[in-house]
Structure formats: C-alpha cells, structure tokens
Design an enzyme around this catalytic site. Structure first.
Site, PDB file in Angstrom:
ATOM      1  N   GLY A 517       0.822  -1.203   0.000  1.00  0.00           N
ATOM      2  CA  GLY A 517       0.000   0.000   0.000  1.00  0.00           C
ATOM      3  C   GLY A 517       0.851   1.246   0.000  1.00  0.00           C
ATOM      4  O   GLY A 517       2.018   1.235   0.433  1.00  0.00           O
ATOM      5  N   ARG A 518       0.262   2.324  -0.527  1.00  0.00           N
ATOM      6  CA  ARG A 518       0.933   3.615  -0.483  1.00  0.00           C
ATOM      7  C   ARG A 518      -0.110   4.683  -0.271  1.00  0.00           C
ATOM      8  O   ARG A 518      -1.183   4.655  -0.878  1.00  0.00           O
ATOM      9  CB  ARG A 518       1.701   3.893  -1.771  1.00  0.00           C
ATOM     10  CG  ARG A 518       2.384   5.267  -1.722  1.00  0.00           C
ATOM     11  CD  ARG A 518       3.193   5.600  -2.958  1.00  0.00           C
ATOM     12  NE  ARG A 518       3.798   6.911  -2.765  1.00  0.00           N
ATOM     13  CZ  ARG A 518       4.969   7.133  -2.202  1.00  0.00           C
ATOM     14  NH1 ARG A 518       5.701   6.106  -1.797  1.00  0.00           N
ATOM     15  NH2 ARG A 518       5.439   8.357  -2.035  1.00  0.00           N
ATOM     16  N   GLY A 519       0.200   5.621   0.622  1.00  0.00           N
ATOM     17  CA  GLY A 519      -0.702   6.728   0.887  1.00  0.00           C
ATOM     18  C   GLY A 519       0.042   8.045   0.813  1.00  0.00           C
ATOM     19  O   GLY A 519       1.185   8.115   0.338  1.00  0.00           O
ATOM     20  N   PHE A 521       1.387   9.581   3.076  1.00  0.00           N
ATOM     21  CA  PHE A 521       2.459   9.697   4.049  1.00  0.00           C
ATOM     22  C   PHE A 521       3.612   8.742   3.784  1.00  0.00           C
ATOM     23  O   PHE A 521       4.630   8.817   4.453  1.00  0.00           O
ATOM     24  CB  PHE A 521       1.911   9.443   5.456  1.00  0.00           C
ATOM     25  CG  PHE A 521       0.791  10.370   5.821  1.00  0.00           C
ATOM     26  CD1 PHE A 521       1.035  11.698   6.111  1.00  0.00           C
ATOM     27  CD2 PHE A 521      -0.525   9.926   5.846  1.00  0.00           C
ATOM     28  CE1 PHE A 521       0.010  12.560   6.443  1.00  0.00           C
ATOM     29  CE2 PHE A 521      -1.554  10.777   6.168  1.00  0.00           C
ATOM     30  CZ  PHE A 521      -1.291  12.103   6.460  1.00  0.00           C
ATOM     31  N   GLY A 522       3.456   7.809   2.851  1.00  0.00           N
ATOM     32  CA  GLY A 522       4.555   6.904   2.570  1.00  0.00           C
ATOM     33  C   GLY A 522       4.087   5.535   2.146  1.00  0.00           C
ATOM     34  O   GLY A 522       2.897   5.272   1.991  1.00  0.00           O
ATOM     35  N   VAL A 524       3.702   1.402   2.620  1.00  0.00           N
ATOM     36  CA  VAL A 524       3.454   0.460   3.704  1.00  0.00           C
ATOM     37  C   VAL A 524       3.936  -0.921   3.284  1.00  0.00           C
ATOM     38  O   VAL A 524       3.631  -1.384   2.172  1.00  0.00           O
ATOM     39  CB  VAL A 524       1.951   0.399   4.055  1.00  0.00           C
ATOM     40  CG1 VAL A 524       1.733  -0.470   5.281  1.00  0.00           C
ATOM     41  CG2 VAL A 524       1.401   1.797   4.293  1.00  0.00           C
ATOM     42  N   LYS A 540       5.152   1.395   8.061  1.00  0.00           N
ATOM     43  CA  LYS A 540       4.979   2.563   7.190  1.00  0.00           C
ATOM     44  C   LYS A 540       6.275   3.368   7.172  1.00  0.00           C
ATOM     45  O   LYS A 540       6.736   3.850   8.214  1.00  0.00           O
ATOM     46  CB  LYS A 540       3.828   3.435   7.670  1.00  0.00           C
ATOM     47  CG  LYS A 540       3.515   4.604   6.736  1.00  0.00           C
ATOM     48  CD  LYS A 540       2.353   5.437   7.261  1.00  0.00           C
ATOM     49  CE  LYS A 540       1.047   4.710   7.153  1.00  0.00           C
ATOM     50  NZ  LYS A 540       0.575   4.563   5.766  1.00  0.00           N
ATOM     51  N   ASP A 634      -7.141  13.755   6.573  1.00  0.00           N
ATOM     52  CA  ASP A 634      -7.092  12.928   5.361  1.00  0.00           C
ATOM     53  C   ASP A 634      -8.039  11.735   5.483  1.00  0.00           C
ATOM     54  O   ASP A 634      -7.656  10.586   5.226  1.00  0.00           O
ATOM     55  CB  ASP A 634      -5.665  12.453   5.100  1.00  0.00           C
ATOM     56  CG  ASP A 634      -5.461  12.011   3.648  1.00  0.00           C
ATOM     57  OD1 ASP A 634      -6.314  12.330   2.815  1.00  0.00           O
ATOM     58  OD2 ASP A 634      -4.453  11.344   3.363  1.00  0.00           O
TER      59      ASP A 634
END
Length: 804
Positions: A517-519, A521-522, A524, A540, A634
């Site tokens: 995963g990626r959001g 903030f960085g 995962v 993360k 967010d």
C-alpha cells in the site's frame, strides 16, 4: 377425479388465504404458519401493528434471534426473545405445528426450541400467546419473560427476569430481578457457569418479618404505566409503588428492562412521530450500582480489575486502569488484564524501589480485594510496604494502608472516598495514560487538564503541558527512567511504544520488498516481528518528514501512541534513526474500506451501516475524548482499515503534522484525496475538526451508495459527482435511485434517509453549519432527531474543488 382433486386444493388454498388475512387483522396465526430467518423475513403483527413477532438479525455469525419487538419504533427495541444462548442460523424456520406447537428448527430441520403448544396470537400488549381451539391460554411470553416487562404484565412470587450478556449479545447475562418467597423484590448477580446466586445489591424491603400477611407477593406493571409490589393484606391490599410519576400510556410506550449492566429501569417513548423520539427513564434501581456486590464474591458491577464510575443516568461506566487492557476488546464492561507481569518468582522474596514504581489513582478503590491492613502508618510507609512485597499489586492509603493482590474486584471511583490507590508496575514498563473518570453530569472536554477527584499521575511522574502546532494541545507524561529498549536505540522519546532499529525493520520486511500500500504519508510494507511470539505487522516508511524536526516527530509519535480506541489502528512502535522515520502498526488482514466498498460484490447494508457508525465513533474519540485533540486531515476509504470482524479502524491519524508544510497541503488537499476536501482548505480559512466532518460526510454517502464520490470514468450524464447527485435525489424524494437493487437498504428506508441527511449536514460548505462528530454519532444512532438538511453548497459547486 383430477377435477375433484383440483377443486379440493383450490378450496384449501382459499381457506388458508382467509386465515392469513385474519392473522393480519387480529394478530392470530393459524396452524401451519411459518417464518424463515432471512434479512427480509416477514413478521407476525399484533392487530394494532404496534408489536411484531419474528426474527431479528444479530451483529455476529449470520444468526437471527426469535423475538418480539416494537414494530412502530425505528430502533428495534426487543422486549422478549427465545433461546438467547443459541440463536438461530440463517434459513432457520419457526412454525406453528399441530402436534408440537411453536417449533424453531435450523436449516437442516434439527430442533432448536419449541413451546409444545398450539395456535399463536400476537396481542397488542406485546404478549405472544399460544392457545388451543377453546382459546385457553396454554403458554404466553408474559409468563416466560427475558429481560423486559411490559404494561399489563405480572410477576408472581418465584418469577425471574434476567439480563442479556451485553447490549448486542442476547446470551444469558449475570444479573437477575427476582420476587422472593418472602415478598422482597431483589436484584442480584450470579456466577454464570453454575448459576450460583450472590447476595442482593438491591431489595425493595417489602418483607414484613412481624406480619407475613403484609409482605409482597406480586409485582404488577399495570396498563397505566405504574409498577408496584402488591402486599398480602386481605381483600383490599396495600401496594409499594416503584413508579412515582405518571407518564400516560395513551401517548407513550412503556417498558421496564433489566439492562445488561445490572440497572433495572422503567422507560417511556413517545408514540407521536414529532419531537425527541428516544427512550427516556422514569426511574431506575439501584441508585448506586458502583458498590460492594456479592459479599466479596465475583467481580462487581464491572469486570475484574476494572473501575466503575456512576453516570448521571445511574448506569455504570467501566474503565480499565492505566497499564491494563480489556480481556475482550469488544466488551468494555468486562474484565481487564495487566499489560505487564508481577511475579515473586523473578524477584525473590522482596521487591525494591529499583524494580517497581507506582501510578497514583485518586478516589479509586477495590474494597473487596484486601489481604493486609497496616495502621497506624503514613503514606510513604504504605508505598514502601507494597514495593517490598512481591505479592502486593495495589496499596490503598485511606484510614490506614490496605494491601491488595490480583484480581481486583468491585473497583469504583467515588469523589467522597478521600483516598489514594498506588498501582504497581515494573519500571521497564510505562503505563499508557487513560482519560480520568467523569463526574456525573459533567460534559467531556477536549482539554487535558485533570479535574479534582479524577485519576491523576502521582509522585513518580509529573504532567508536562506542551503547546504543539497552531490548533492542537498535547501532553506528555515524563517518567524518571527511559525504557531499556529506547536507551538501546539512542532515542530521547519517552513512551511505552517499542523502539525498533532500522536494521530490525529491514529484516522484518525482507529489505522492504513486500509493499502492499501507499498513501499520502509513505509506503506500507508487510513484515513479521518477534515479541514473545511471531506477529505480522504493517511498517509505514514515512516520506518527506519535516526536516530537522526530531522533537516534533517524537512528540507526535508519543501522542499517537497514547491513543486507545477500538476504532483506531494501534501503533506498536517506531524507528527514528538518522533520516529514517518509520512507524509500526498492527496488521489488519481485511484491507481497506475502499477495496471492500468499491469491489465486485456489494457489502450488505447492515455491514455498511456498522462500518459508518464505527468510523464516527473513532473520529469522535480523536476530536474530543483522547488526551490531545487530533485532526486527521485525510479521511477517505483508503485510510479506513477493516479488522477480522470487519470493524472499521481509522489509520494514519496524527500524521498530518509530520509532513513538510507544502506537501501536507498538496497531499491532503488534492493529490491523495480528490473528492474529500473541505472548501476552507482553498479559502485560507482556519482548519478545524470540521474538515474531518466534511470528509466523513462524503465518505458516508459513498458507503450508502457503494460508489466513489468523484468517478471521471463515467459520463457527465451519469452524475460523476456523487454528493451533487445524492442531494438531488434527497430533494426529489428518490432515495431508491441511490441504492439501485439493494433490497436490504430499501427495506430499511428510514435508516437510509437518516444516514443520507446526516451525510448532507456534514458536507455543508459553511463549517459552522456542520455538526460535531459527537452530534453526528448521536444522529447516526438515532439518539437525536435529524432535521431536514439544507442545500450543502449554496455559494458554489463543491465538485469544482474536488476536481481541480
């Protein structure tokens, strides 16, 4: 011959149809009538339509409860149920049979429960009666109560009403209301495995030892809404009133329920559709349930090692003390277990001040767990006596020194106690802060100052208030010694979180190869760590964290680490090594709400509503109930994770301050969250908790419709902006268009409309019009009325912001 058979079948069919028509008007059910346990199962109604008999879905394991409930109240208030310890699986059937009466069978035809009687009648009083062809009553739900009594219901000597296990678990609970042979109405609790009854914690005192003919013998809940105990005294009789105030039954529904927490309460609910439609209390017993119960046996009103705090409505609130966690995370009224271990085996005969310290709790006691008392003694001597005793877990300083060992029972907070509790923990472990008990009638505040009489930290720690950011107030509790793990890592952060080296996390994630995963903030990564046993974690790796911001990073991580709520993802540890800043979270196997909501198959309506409620409760905690107010900034389906039971868990909270300012605005406002952004981000207006309310409103409408808010892959004619379309459907009264072929949602149209109105209130362009998350939660759960929603964007088109 064939014609004769056809004619006979036709006549039989017409008779059955007539019988079913009668059943709809007078509440009676013919032999052969049945109901199958499904989501859209019909019910048998009383002639007035006020009570229903049938299946109610439960929140777990796809099971159903055979029950009676108020049919005209939006909240399904159940007043009777069968076999709560063994609810019926989906596709089970309840049927009125000739030879066995009312029979409940599972999908394979195996018997679950039966009444052994004949014809059924659902009365307007809420009493389900089984009778023979002569209308003789052979069985009735009023004579076999569960946790609720209704007007016109009578309890004779020997009668018992039992609580359910929890609010949503209808298994047998541990509290009982009984009318004893001596004439006393009593409340007691019992040991569930053996049903052994402990001492009473309330008695009506209607036993007259000098004149038994004046003792109570019948509990009556009459048609006027009065509940009283009738005494044996000749033809005229005397009565002991429990209800003192008249609330007319012509205008209000009434019920008296032994709640799962042990408080027996008479409630009323307005029949009119206008005004505040919720259950209100007429009276309740006992007045103080946070007392010594069971003569020293059992845990008390709350579970073992818990603290009972009396709320304004005389219901108990149960909290684990610092350093303890719920044994069952889903039962906040259950027992608490220590997050550390105290043992004589490791320490020899004596504990020392080098090995242990205390958390000080004001006006808290567990009065039935003593094993030693010292008197006379001063406070310092009391503390030292517990430190030097490896058996001692808690010392209470009040009229001497009371030493206690685990498990602790009958815990309670009492402002008039005038004492201190010293809770012992190993010095290598730092107990997390928990909010203090709340005084009755007091409103919770986001401020972290402790009031007099609250649970506060004592001589081994001190409270340090630090102003962080432009709109958040935070606190950190600084202890005299750092944890050994933090010292090894060289970090100055003092917290109960585990410190990881970068090398440890690289090994745990196979050199950061398994990204899932990626959001904003960085990235995962999935990993495994050893902590007594092998645990799967989510690591993360933060991008573009504020440079030269070591202090800010440590402060924010500490704030995140002190949060504790079932609807938040738990932070387990961190890494702060050079330019490498990483956070370690618990791993949730069911992924994100986005994947769940927008996948190939549509989740059930019940699952979606429960997920929405969970997200709202998590945001309420972040905004108002944790020690430091946290604005997420967010909120979106990608940041909502689902645990093994599909409970919603908010992730990435508290991280907004860790990003470089420009990036934070970019990521939060446009790149990562197109479609969820509050207008104030673009207008240089103050950023408050209302930005989260706006994002929640957008997401709530997505949950209702199972569709993304902004979907540019569909044409303009297909309404690409969901919130615009949803408001149009609301104004046009075409709610069914929003949910398509979702029959479960269509059959719950009142809840659908309530949730949609809440969503529209949340996306109001003017932040001052948006409700707080506390109000949102109350409206979602039907506690308060949801007013008609106004146009959410009178000044501009919100979709323009979300597509820029």
């Amino acid at each position: 011959m064939a014609t004769a058979i056809f004619t006979l079948m036709f006549l039989v069919t017409m008779v059955l149809l007539q019988l079913m028509a009668v059943a709809q008007t007078n509440g009676s059910m013919p032999v052969g009538a049945f109901i199958t346990a499904t989501d859209d199962a019909p019910s048998w109604l009383s002639s007035s339509g006020e009570f229903a008999f049938g299946f109610q879905p439960l929140e777990y394991k796809d099971h159903f409860l055979l029950s009676i409930w108020y049919a005209k109240i939006p909240e399904k208030t159940i007043v009777w149920y069968a076999n709560g310890d063994n609810p019926a699986p989906r596709e089970s059937k309840v049927e009125l049979t000739v030879d066995r009466g009312l029979v409940l069978t599972d999908p394979q035809g195996n018997l679950i429960w039966s009444s052994d009687i004949l014809l059924g009648v659902m009365n307007d009083t809420g009493n389900f009666v089984l009778q023979n062809s002569n209308s003789d009553r052979l069985w009735e739900s009023f004579s076999n109560p569960t946790d609720t009594l209704l007007p016109t219901q009578i309890m004779e000597v020997g009668g018992v009403v039992s609580s359910r296990r929890t609010e949503t678990n209808f298994s047998l609970g541990r509290f009982q209301l009984r009318l004893l042979d001596n004439g006393n109405l009593v409340l007691n609790y019992m040991n569930l495995p053996t049903k052994f009854v402990y001492d009473d914690y309330y008695t009506s005192e209607t036993y007259d030892a000098s004149n038994s003919s004046n003792s109570g013998y019948r509990l009556i809940f009459n048609e006027s809404g009065y509940m009283y105990i009738l005494r044996r005294n000749g033809l005229h009789g005397l009565r002991e009133d429990l209800t003192k105030t008249a609330i007319p039954t012509t205008d209000f529904y009434h019920r008296a329920t032994l709640n799962f927490d042990g408080v027996f309460t008479q409630y009323f609910y307005p029949k009119a559709s206008s005004g505040n439609r919720s259950w209100s209390s007429v009276w309740s017993k006992p007045d103080k349930i946070c007392v010594n119960m069971g003569a020293g046996l059992g845990s008390g009103a709350c579970g073992y090692n818990s603290i009972c705090n009396l709320k304004a409505d005389k219901r108990p609130e149960c909290n684990c003390p610092q350093g303890f966690s719920l044994l069952d995370p889903n039962d906040r009224y259950g027992s608490c277990i220590p997050d550390f271990e105290l043992s004589c085996r490791d320490d020899g005969l004596n504990s020392t001040e080098d090995q242990y310290d205390f958390v000080e709790l004001i006006n808290v006691d567990w009065p039935t767990s003593d094993y030693e008392r010292y008197k006379p003694i001063n406070e310092d001597e009391c503390r030292k006596s517990c430190l030097d005793d490896c058996l001692c877990s808690v010392a209470i300083f009040r009229d001497g020194c009371w030493k206690k060992k685990l498990p602790l029972s009958n815990g309670r907070f009492d402002i008039g106690m005038n004492g201190k509790a010293f809770l012992k923990f190993p010095k290598g472990y730092v107990p997390p802060d928990r909010p203090p008990p709340q005084l009755p009638g007091e409103k919770k505040k986001p401020d972290i100052k402790f009031i007099a009489g609250s649970v506060v930290l004592g001589t081994s720690v001190f409270v340090n208030f630090v102003l962080v950011g432009a709109f958040c107030l935070t606190s950190s509790f600084i202890y005299r010694k750092k944890t050994e793990k933090v010292q090894e890592g060289g970090s100055g952060l003092e917290t109960n979180l585990r410190y990881f080296t970068y090398k440890e996390l690289a090994e745990a994630t196979n050199d950061f190869k398994d990204a899932f995963g990626r959001g904003g903030f960085g990235v995962v990564y999935k990993g495994t760590i050893q902590a007594g046993s092998t645990s799967v974690v989510a690591v993360k790796k933060l991008d573009k964290v504020v440079q030269d911001g070591e202090k800010e990073f440590k402060t924010e991580v500490q704030v995140i680490g002190q949060t504790h709520h079932k609807n938040l993802v738990r932070l387990l540890g961190f890494c702060d090594e050079g330019q490498n800043r990483l956070l370690v979270y618990e791993f949730l196997s069911n992924g994100t709400l986005a994947n769940f909501l927008f996948g190939c198959s549509k989740p059930s309506w019940k699952q979606r509503t429960q997920i929405a409620f969970g997200i709202a409760r998590g945001l309420l905690y972040l905004h108002e109930e944790c020690g430091t107010q946290i604005i997420h900034c967010d909120i979106k389906p990608q940041n909502i994770l689902l645990d093994n039971y599909y409970n919603a868990r908010i992730s990435d909270f508290g991280l907004a301050k860790l990003l470089v300012l420009d990036q934070s605005k970019t990521q939060t406002a446009i790149r990562g969250t197109k479609g969820y952004v509050a207008p104030e981000w673009f207008r240089n207006r103050p950023i408050t908790v209302k930005v989260d309310v706006y994002s929640f409103g957008v997401m709530l409408i997505e949950i209702i419709c199972c569709r993304r808010n902004v979907d540019l892959e569909i044409g303009e004619a297909e309404n690409p902006v969901l919130i615009d379309w949803a408001y149009d459907c609301y104004m046009n009264g075409s709610l069914d268009v929003l949910i398509g072929d979702d029959m479960e949602a269509k059959n719950d149209i009142s809840t659908l409309e309530r949730l949609l109105k809440v969503g529209i209130w949340c996306i109001q362009e003017d932040p001052s019009l948006r409700p707080t998350m506390r109000k949102v939660t109350q409206m979602l759960e039907g506690v308060v009325e949801v007013p008609a929603a106004p146009n959410p964007f009178p000044y501009s088109t919100i979709s323009n912001y979300n597509q820029e």
